[in-house]
Write an enzyme that holds these catalytic residues in place. Structure first.
Site, PDB file in Angstrom:
ATOM      1  N   LYS A 201      10.004   1.286  34.708  1.00  7.89           N
ATOM      2  CA  LYS A 201       8.463   1.728  33.918  1.00  7.89           C
ATOM      3  C   LYS A 201       8.037   0.542  33.410  1.00  7.89           C
ATOM      4  O   LYS A 201       8.513   0.120  32.509  1.00  7.89           O
ATOM      5  CB  LYS A 201       8.718   2.826  33.032  1.00  7.89           C
ATOM      6  CG  LYS A 201       7.582   3.235  32.488  1.00  7.89           C
ATOM      7  CD  LYS A 201       7.778   4.571  31.628  1.00  7.89           C
ATOM      8  CE  LYS A 201       6.598   4.871  31.089  1.00  7.89           C
ATOM      9  NZ  LYS A 201       6.551   6.191  29.979  1.00  7.89           N
ATOM     10  N   LYS A 255       7.083   3.375  38.196  1.00 12.82           N
ATOM     11  CA  LYS A 255       5.675   3.664  37.423  1.00 12.82           C
ATOM     12  C   LYS A 255       5.126   2.456  36.905  1.00 12.82           C
ATOM     13  O   LYS A 255       5.734   1.666  36.248  1.00 12.82           O
ATOM     14  CB  LYS A 255       6.201   4.636  36.588  1.00 12.82           C
ATOM     15  CG  LYS A 255       5.188   5.423  35.503  1.00 12.82           C
ATOM     16  CD  LYS A 255       5.426   6.276  34.623  1.00 12.82           C
ATOM     17  CE  LYS A 255       4.342   6.609  33.901  1.00 12.82           C
ATOM     18  NZ  LYS A 255       4.914   6.997  32.688  1.00 12.82           N
TER      19      LYS A 255
HETATM   20  N1  LIG Z   1       6.238   8.064  27.696  1.00 12.21           N
HETATM   21  C1  LIG Z   1       5.540   8.983  27.878  1.00 12.21           C
HETATM   22  C2  LIG Z   1       4.883   9.104  29.222  1.00 12.21           C
HETATM   23  N2  LIG Z   1       5.258   9.584  30.219  1.00 12.21           N
HETATM   24  C3  LIG Z   1       4.425   9.286  31.365  1.00 12.21           C
HETATM   25  C4  LIG Z   1       3.309   8.685  30.957  1.00 12.21           C
HETATM   26  C5  LIG Z   1       2.240   8.082  31.417  1.00 12.21           C
HETATM   27  C6  LIG Z   1       1.720   8.912  32.566  1.00 12.21           C
HETATM   28  C7  LIG Z   1       0.384   8.637  33.446  1.00 12.21           C
HETATM   29  O1  LIG Z   1      -0.158   7.627  32.829  1.00 12.21           O
HETATM   30  O2  LIG Z   1      -0.097   9.613  34.121  1.00 12.21           O
HETATM   31  C8  LIG Z   1       3.771   8.258  29.626  1.00 12.21           C
HETATM   32  C9  LIG Z   1       2.825   7.099  28.795  1.00 12.21           C
HETATM   33  C10 LIG Z   1       3.257   6.026  28.346  1.00 12.21           C
HETATM   34  O3  LIG Z   1       4.490   5.474  28.524  1.00 12.21           O
HETATM   35  O4  LIG Z   1       2.621   5.459  27.369  1.00 12.21           O
END
Ligand SMILES: NCc1[nH]cc(CCC(=O)O)c1CC(=O)O
Length: 335
Positions: A201, A255
């Site tokens: 991520k 991601k």
């Molecule tokens: N930690 C929470 C989380 N879980 C999924 C997303 C993003 C999902 C999206 O942008 O569709 C996020 C945001 C972040 O890490 O700031």
């Protein structure tokens, strides 16, 4: 690769001539089975109002999310992923609402499992929806502290498993959380609950619309670069995937999605583990925004999702999931 006969013996266009021929030689396919639908569930008034940066996406209530779950099941989408939008009182510095059995996320999980028991429910494990400062971990003197956060995340994950979640999705990027969570699940009678780790991520600007959707955007103090991966790195992502699999993750995720297809392919080739990608909110906003402007045709949605399959992903979390599943159902069987 076998040698290719020279022109005119070889004419690649021969196999592109008809829809039937093209279907016969298609190397990858996209079906509803490959989709996970992320949904927002709110306990704040105004559930049906569109999220401004995500045209076409609204938040559900604990009640209305049941109809969404039924729609997913009807369309053959195997799983829905619940993202909570908590009220103001639920957002504190100690984040204790995150592991409250009756928080908005856990109420939604129970409502969905009751209404559509066969639909898989996936969750998100991170403190941001319940954190006063929008971070995924506890903040002490400006630092996002790791080990204490992991204890909170484990409590949060156990509460989700208790509520009936099938797949837990730790998205927090703290170190050591997968092993701690897996051990806690085993010890507490949840050995069948699967973990899909947000392993690779990245610290991405493409999450902006999501943070609006869960009410964390305006609150976020600073950025998430001390825990999410630098977009410049590939090897680091491979190490994180290796570690999470070694700690007991059943599936791993990359991601964001489309700007990180190289990472998807590397993960697939190196680990041969169930690999997923998250086509995140900003990617949705780009595509849907351009489509609504008339700058792109809606065909780009399926084309974009097929790219994930080509890159080796087993599945994709996508806000387009129900629309695509609907479109696939109506075109199925047509040459
Ligand atoms: N930690 C929470 C989380 N879980 C999924 C997303 C993003 C999902 C999206 O942008 O569709 C996020 C945001 C972040 O890490 O700031």
């Amino acid at each position: 690769m076998s040698p290719i006969a020279p022109f005119p013996m070889s004419r690649p266009r021969r196999l592109r001539r008809t829809p039937g021929l093209r279907a016969m030689v298609a190397e990858t396919a996209l079906s509803a089975d490959n989709l996970i639908w992320p949904v927002f569930v709110t306990e704040v008034a105004g559930a049906d109002i569109e999220i401004p940066s995500m045209p076409g996406v609204t938040r559900f209530t604990v009640d209305s999310v049941k109809a969404a779950a039924e729609r997913a099941a009807r369309l053959g989408i195997p799983a829905i992923c619940v993202f909570p939008h908590s009220d103001q009182e639920g957002k504190t510095d100690s984040c204790e609402r995150a592991w409250d059995p009756d928080n908005i996320g856990n109420r939604a999980i129970r409502a969905i499992k009751e209404a559509v028991p066969d639909l898989m429910v996936m969750t998100d494990i991170a403190l941001d929806p319940y954190n006063a400062n929008g971070h995924d971990g506890l903040v002490r003197d400006g630092e996002i502290v790791n080990d204490e956060t992991v204890e909170c995340l484990v409590r949060m994950g156990l509460a989700q498993a208790e509520a009936g979640a099938d797949i837990l999705g730790p998205s927090d990027m703290m170190d050591g959380r997968i092993g701690a969570l897996r051990a806690a699940l085993e010890q507490n009678g949840h050995s069948n609950v699967a973990i899909m780790s947000y392993a690779a991520k990245y610290a991405s600007g493409f999450y902006g619309p999501f943070r609006d959707a869960v009410g964390a955007g305006a609150r976020l103090v600073g950025d998430k670069k001390t825990y999410q991966i630098d977009p410049a790195n590939r090897d680091e992502a491979m190490r994180c995937v290796a570690r999470d699999l070694a700690e007991g993750a059943d599936m791993v995720m990359v991601k964001p999605g489309m700007p990180y297809l190289d990472i998807c392919r590397m993960v697939r080739d190196r680990f041969a583990a169930p690999t997923f990608a998250y086509q995140v909110s900003g990617e949705y906003a780009m595509l849907e925004g351009a489509i609504r402007q008339g700058w792109l045709s809606r065909d780009v949605v399926v084309e974009g999702l097929l790219a994930f399959r080509r890159a080796g992903c087993d599945g994709i979390l996508s806000y387009f999931a129900p629309d695509v599943a609907e479109a696939l159902a109506t075109t199925a069987g047509r040459g």
